[in-house]
Design an enzyme around this catalytic site. Structure first.
Site, mmCIF file in Angstrom:
data_model
loop_
_atom_site.group_PDB
_atom_site.id
_atom_site.type_symbol
_atom_site.label_atom_id
_atom_site.label_comp_id
_atom_site.label_asym_id
_atom_site.label_seq_id
_atom_site.Cartn_x
_atom_site.Cartn_y
_atom_site.Cartn_z
ATOM 1 C CE LYS A 110 31.008 -25.949 -11.033
ATOM 2 N NZ LYS A 110 31.288 -25.673 -9.629
ATOM 3 C CE LYS A 189 38.476 -21.760 -16.890
ATOM 4 N NZ LYS A 189 37.542 -22.091 -15.902
ATOM 5 C CE LYS A 192 38.139 -30.244 -11.680
ATOM 6 N NZ LYS A 192 38.588 -28.882 -11.381
HETATM 7 P P1 ADP Z 1 38.525 -26.298 -13.741
HETATM 8 O O1 ADP Z 1 38.003 -25.313 -14.767
HETATM 9 O O2 ADP Z 1 39.669 -27.090 -14.267
HETATM 10 O O3 ADP Z 1 37.406 -27.161 -13.180
HETATM 11 P P2 ADP Z 1 38.344 -24.914 -11.235
HETATM 12 O O4 ADP Z 1 37.025 -24.370 -11.655
HETATM 13 O O5 ADP Z 1 38.389 -25.961 -10.175
HETATM 14 O O6 ADP Z 1 39.103 -25.432 -12.547
HETATM 15 O O7 ADP Z 1 39.250 -23.681 -10.828
HETATM 16 C C1 ADP Z 1 40.009 -23.534 -9.649
HETATM 17 C C2 ADP Z 1 40.677 -22.168 -9.644
HETATM 18 O O8 ADP Z 1 41.589 -22.038 -10.716
HETATM 19 C C3 ADP Z 1 39.695 -20.999 -9.783
HETATM 20 O O9 ADP Z 1 40.123 -19.901 -8.998
HETATM 21 C C4 ADP Z 1 39.756 -20.684 -11.241
HETATM 22 O O10 ADP Z 1 39.406 -19.362 -11.520
HETATM 23 C C5 ADP Z 1 41.232 -20.946 -11.568
HETATM 24 N N1 ADP Z 1 41.350 -21.385 -12.964
HETATM 25 C C6 ADP Z 1 40.937 -22.570 -13.473
HETATM 26 N N2 ADP Z 1 41.192 -22.659 -14.790
HETATM 27 C C7 ADP Z 1 41.779 -21.490 -15.140
HETATM 28 C C8 ADP Z 1 42.296 -20.950 -16.376
HETATM 29 N N3 ADP Z 1 42.269 -21.658 -17.501
HETATM 30 N N4 ADP Z 1 42.816 -19.720 -16.350
HETATM 31 C C9 ADP Z 1 42.872 -19.004 -15.205
HETATM 32 N N5 ADP Z 1 42.412 -19.444 -14.018
HETATM 33 C C10 ADP Z 1 41.875 -20.664 -13.965
#
Ligand code: ADP
Ligand code: TRP
Length: 320
Positions: A110, A189, A192
């Site tokens: 981050k 992956k 956002k």
């Molecule tokens: P982002 O990567 O979009 O910021 P977050 O970190 O807020 O998403 O993730 C929220 C939840 O969704 C977590 O439990 C995370 O492991 C799951 N998650 C996010 N992106 C993925 C992905 N591409 N595949 C599987 N799980 C995901």
């Protein structure tokens, strides 16, 4: 069995969130006592606009209810309505080795992406540990990127129990390998942060446009193709029935089908899955009182557990 998971209200939910976290949690609400919360304390580490935080929190509440969260089964709440977790965070902080937090990837990732390196961001896994331990959760369904944080929670629970006597259950992560990493439209992956998402409750046309932009290899229509290495198929697998999957996989292997056709099949299965949920979400959006009632009731149930745990923890460390 107790199950707990949370999601940060930091943006529009996408297919990665849906399959990586929401679906596994929602399945588990039938198998035990589930606690599902909107991690708005956590979101303060990245959102500094009050209205944005409020709006995002409401959006996540609507998303979860539309996707099938049953408030009679699961306690659904805003993290900040259970302030006991912040008190527990402090107690846990005093026994958290700096090195344990320094090793966490998500802090490094981050800050590398430009998020301010605040104390809150650094201590984030301790707050997450408190969320889990406060309600004595057995199981924590999350995406693979959160695995290290669950290990921190386990380490801290064990350390506290060894030092002060057993107060906390040691939680287990529940990571579905088949959906551990949902790919985005660029094949990385889905996240956002990478602008490669397909939002589950965005505009239907926009979702279709994003699907049509999914990156593939450069094989021609005639070429034989491999569904197992294709980003389109990786998403199709999550949305389509086994029969539909077998049918499309056979077309890949036979040759004579272009990627455009596979994208259309994916767009159709996306739409048939999410169109009814979108309608449900719209109806809920018109009933803010209901949503607030659900969150208030969920917070009450979670607070009851958290208060009981805190009482034992305060006693154990000598605050009482
Ligand atoms: P982002 O990567 O979009 O910021 P977050 O970190 O807020 O998403 O993730 C929220 C939840 O969704 C977590 O439990 C995370 O492991 C799951 N998650 C996010 N992106 C993925 C992905 N591409 N595949 C599987 N799980 C995901
Ligand atoms: N850190 C998690 C994420 O970014 C959200 C979260 C906060 C969480 N507290 C939690 C997940 C406790 C599981 C358990 O996705």
């Amino acid at each position: 069995m107790r199950i707990l998971s949370g999601i940060q209200p930091t943006g529009k939910l996408h297919l990665g969130n849906y399959f990586g976290m929401m679906r596994p949690v929602l399945e588990l609400q039938d198998q035990g006592e589930a606690f599902i919360f909107i991690a708005n304390y956590h979101a303060l580490t990245t959102i500094s606009d009050a209205n944005e935080l409020r709006q995002n929190s409401l959006d996540v509440a609507l998303d979860f209810l539309a996707c099938g969260l049953d408030p009679k089964k699961a306690a659904f709440y805003r993290q900040s309505d259970v302030p006991e977790v912040t008190e527990l965070t402090w107690m846990l902080s005093t026994l958290t080795p700096m090195g344990l937090l320094e090793r966490c990837h998500s802090y490094k990732d981050k800050t590398a992406r430009g998020i301010a390196a605040s104390h809150g961001l650094f201590a984030y896994p301790v707050l997450m540990t408190a969320d889990i331990l406060a309600v004595q959760s057995d199981l924590v369904p999350v995406g693979r990127d959160q695995k290290q944080h669950i290990e921190v929670a386990r380490d801290l629970a064990i350390k506290f129990n060894n030092q002060y006597g057993t107060v906390f259950k040691v939680p287990e992560a529940d990571i579905r390998e088949e959906v551990a990493v949902v790919p985005g439209i660029d094949g990385q992956k889905m996240s956002k942060s990478y602008n490669n998402t397909i939002e589950i409750f965005g505009n239907a046309k926009e979702a279709k446009k994003r699907i049509m932009r999914i990156v593939t290899d450069s094989k021609t229509v005639e070429d034989v193709k491999d569904p197992d290495t294709c980003n389109i198929f990786a998403l199709y697998r999550l949305l389509a029935s086994p029969e539909q999957q077998a049918e499309l996989a056979a077309k890949y292997r036979a040759g004579g089908m272009g990627y455009g056709e596979a994208k259309k099949a994916l767009a159709e299965s996306f739409e048939s899955h999410f169109a009814p949920l979108r309608e449900k979400r719209e109806a809920l959006a018109g009933d803010r009182d209901y949503v607030e009632d659900v969150l208030r009731d969920g917070a009450q149930r979670a607070r009851k557990e958290a208060a009981a745990t805190l009482q034992r923890a305060r006693q154990a460390v000598g605050l009482e």
